[in-house]
Design a protein around this motif. Structure first.
Motif, short mmCIF file in Angstrom:
data_model
loop_
_atom_site.label_atom_id
_atom_site.label_comp_id
_atom_site.label_asym_id
_atom_site.label_seq_id
_atom_site.Cartn_x
_atom_site.Cartn_y
_atom_site.Cartn_z
N GLU A 19 -2.41 59.35 -26.56
CA GLU A 19 -2.19 57.91 -26.63
C GLU A 19 -3.27 57.19 -27.42
N THR A 20 -4.20 57.95 -28.01
CA THR A 20 -5.18 57.34 -28.91
C THR A 20 -4.63 57.23 -30.33
N ILE A 21 -3.40 57.62 -30.55
CA ILE A 21 -2.82 57.63 -31.90
C ILE A 21 -2.39 56.22 -32.32
N HIS A 22 -2.73 55.87 -33.55
CA HIS A 22 -2.19 54.67 -34.19
C HIS A 22 -1.06 55.13 -35.10
N PHE A 23 0.14 54.66 -34.85
CA PHE A 23 1.30 55.16 -35.56
C PHE A 23 1.43 54.54 -36.95
N GLY A 24 1.93 55.37 -37.89
CA GLY A 24 2.17 54.92 -39.26
C GLY A 24 3.56 54.33 -39.44
N LEU A 25 3.93 54.10 -40.70
CA LEU A 25 5.17 53.39 -41.01
C LEU A 25 6.42 54.12 -40.52
N ILE A 26 6.44 55.45 -40.64
CA ILE A 26 7.66 56.18 -40.30
C ILE A 26 7.96 56.10 -38.79
N PRO A 27 7.01 56.42 -37.90
CA PRO A 27 7.34 56.26 -36.48
C PRO A 27 7.60 54.81 -36.09
N ARG A 28 6.98 53.86 -36.78
CA ARG A 28 7.22 52.45 -36.45
C ARG A 28 8.61 52.00 -36.91
N ALA A 29 9.25 52.83 -37.74
CA ALA A 29 10.64 52.55 -38.14
C ALA A 29 11.63 53.17 -37.16
N HIS A 30 11.15 53.68 -36.03
CA HIS A 30 12.02 54.28 -35.02
C HIS A 30 13.17 53.34 -34.69
N ARG A 31 14.39 53.88 -34.71
CA ARG A 31 15.62 53.14 -34.47
C ARG A 31 15.94 52.16 -35.60
N GLY A 32 15.49 52.52 -36.80
CA GLY A 32 15.77 51.69 -37.96
C GLY A 32 15.78 52.49 -39.24
N LEU A 33 15.54 51.80 -40.34
CA LEU A 33 15.57 52.40 -41.66
C LEU A 33 14.18 52.34 -42.28
N ILE A 34 13.78 53.42 -42.95
CA ILE A 34 12.53 53.45 -43.70
C ILE A 34 12.85 53.81 -45.14
N VAL A 35 12.40 53.01 -46.08
CA VAL A 35 12.64 53.24 -47.50
C VAL A 35 11.31 53.52 -48.19
N ILE A 36 11.23 54.63 -48.92
CA ILE A 36 10.07 54.97 -49.72
C ILE A 36 10.46 54.80 -51.19
N ASN A 37 9.96 53.75 -51.82
CA ASN A 37 10.26 53.52 -53.23
C ASN A 37 9.32 54.34 -54.11
N GLU A 38 9.87 54.85 -55.21
CA GLU A 38 9.10 55.68 -56.17
C GLU A 38 8.49 56.88 -55.44
N LEU A 39 9.29 57.61 -54.72
CA LEU A 39 8.83 58.73 -53.89
C LEU A 39 7.96 59.75 -54.63
N PRO A 40 8.26 60.11 -55.91
CA PRO A 40 7.42 61.11 -56.57
C PRO A 40 5.97 60.70 -56.76
N ASP A 41 5.67 59.40 -56.61
CA ASP A 41 4.28 58.97 -56.74
C ASP A 41 3.44 59.36 -55.54
N LEU A 42 4.07 59.79 -54.45
CA LEU A 42 3.30 60.29 -53.31
C LEU A 42 2.69 61.63 -53.67
#
Length: 480
Positions: free
Chosen positions: A176-199
């Motif tokens: 429970e010491t974890i700070h969640f990132g964008l993907i888990p915070r999109a739980h029950r929704g949609l997550i869009v990664i624009n320009e994915l190859p730049d990762l």
């Protein structure tokens, strides 16, 4: 980050259930994100409704592919050149979610009251039972978007140890010491990664579990969160070989790879400009058509780098630039109504030439190529818009020694007064009817006709000593 979607209808009131017990009593049924989208999409299709508001030119190509992917419950990557509307299309997807959905009040990941997944939420649900407080989230709050950049970290997307929680007395071994990132915070929704190859590739690796097992692991903790999230991405095809690439295991986890494209038809190109451009002055339809044709010629010309593409933003910005030139002229000259004229198209080349990438070896010819293609687009628009109209009254007036002076500081009334007689007035009436314009646009139509005559080599055109433009017919020298 949440975005308002392209759907602008007013929100309805949220349901009134405030506890888990009231939610059960209301008969609410839990559905995961994919089921929500599938059900709502099929409902819209059965009713004949268009769920893709504001999407132009994809009706028979991209949209059917995307609909099939969503019905199948697939994660999707849209592949296409810049300015093809990939992000615009993705931002319509929240319209397919239920308008309101219940969440556990105070939950960090907006968990469904029936299915808590965090240890704290599970404890609260067990302890409070039907008294567990709930809140309601609108679908516009269930959409997250991230522009991939090379400095994006695993912590940004997935999560990391939160030093503040550790400082509050929790041990480093406590999940429970974890700070969640964008993907888990999109739980029950949609997550869009624009320009994915730049990762960076190592960051893409962190997404593999989410895409396949639908869970995340952070820093080796045993905390495994069964996430309910639909992952979508956009990419430029050239990115696979230039800036970066989508690693093969991640690419394999996307159920659908859909190619987008620029508008296939001229009418679609025009519709995109009219829909997206924020115009500060009146721009007649024939000028919009010229800009659309100009953009399409740029996309086909061998001197233009087609790997880079010519974005729809080019024609949109062109229309906005032409409108700005008209407003500038109206402000300087005191005209009551600002209306763009063909003379304002010159500003498009001056302002937007940097938005077009040329092939190597074309250095020094950029302006020449742009001017040629703009003339070609104008000539085509004249043939399409003014075909069948007899232009002899204009030619005869100019052959008689009259001339029309225009420029970025010449008001419309001065352009019209230069050829003020019954024959020309009748011709302008005919032009106005065929072009479907009002009185304020007559000077623009006259310039359009004059430019067509010039491009057909029936009259001349040249700058005067002050840089303005004069349409005329060269008079023969008197015989001595």
């Amino acid at each position: 980050m949440a975005f308002e979607t392209a759907h602008h209808s007013a929100k309805s009131s949220a349901p009134t259930a405030a506890t888990l017990g009231e939610l059960r009593a209301s008969g609410h049924v839990e559905r995961d994100v994919r089921d929500e989208i599938r059900h709502n999409l099929l409902t819209a299709l059965r009713a004949g409704d268009d769920p893709w508001e504001g999407i132009v030119g994809f009706e028979s190509t991209v949209v059917p592919q995307l609909e099939r992917a969503l019905i199948a419950g697939h994660d999707v990557v849209l592949l296409g050149e810049r300015g093809q509307g990939k992000t615009r299309l993705l931002r319509t997807l929240p319209n397919l979610l239920d308008e309101w959905t219940p969440v556990i009040a105070g939950s960090e990941l907006d968990e469904h009251p029936y299915s808590p997944i965090l240890p704290e939420s599970i404890r609260r649900a067990a302890g409070l039972g039907d008294d567990l407080p709930i809140e309601w989230r609108h679908r516009s709050e269930r959409y997250s978007e991230k522009l991939a950049t090379p400095d994006t970290s695993v912590a940004d997307l997935v999560g990391d140890i939160d030093p503040m929680k550790v400082a509050a007395g929790r041990s480093l071994g406590d999940p429970e010491t974890i700070h969640f990132g964008l993907i888990p915070r999109a739980h029950r929704g949609l997550i869009v990664i624009n320009e994915l190859p730049d990762l960076a590739e190592r960051i893409q690796v962190s997404m593999l579990n989410v895409m396949e097992e639908r869970d995340i692991q952070v820093r080796g903790y045993n905390l495994r969160l069964p996430l309910d999230v639909l992952v979508l991405a956009s990419a430029n095809p050239e990115d696979y070989t230039n800036r970066g690439r989508i690693i093969t295991p991640l690419k394999d986890r996307f159920g659908a790879e859909i190619r987008t494209h620029y508008p296939l038809e001229l009418d679609d190109e025009i519709d995109v400009i009219e829909q997206e451009a924020d115009l500060v002055a009146t721009v007649p339809g024939f000028l919009i058509e010229i800009l659309a044709r100009f953009t399409r010629y740029l996309r086909d010309h061998p001197s233009i780098d087609q790997r880079s593409g010519v974005s729809a933003r080019f024609s949109i910005a062109g229309a906005e630039t032409v409108a700005a030139a008209a407003l500038h002229r109206a402000t300087v000259t005191g005209e009551e109504i600002a209306v763009a004229r063909p003379i304002d198209l010159e500003s498009v080349i001056e302002v937007l030439r940097g938005k077009v990438e040329f092939e190597s070896g074309e250095e020094g010819r950029e302006l020449e190529i742009l001017e040629y293609l703009l003339r070609k687009a104008t000539a085509d628009a004249v043939r399409a818009g003014l075909g069948g109209i007899d232009m002899r009254p204009l030619v005869e007036r100019l052959e008689g020694g009259d001339a029309v002076l225009t420029g970025d500081r010449i008001p419309a009334a001065q352009v019209l007064d230069a050829l003020d007689d019954d024959a020309v007035t009748d011709l302008l009436d005919e032009l106005a009817e065929q072009l479907e314009i009002d009185d304020a646009e007559r000077a623009s139509a006259l310039e359009f006709a004059l430019e067509g005559l010039y491009l057909a080599r029936r009259i001349g055109k040249e700058p005067d000593e002050r840089g303005r433009t004069v349409y005329h017919v060269e008079q023969p020298d008197d015989e001595s």
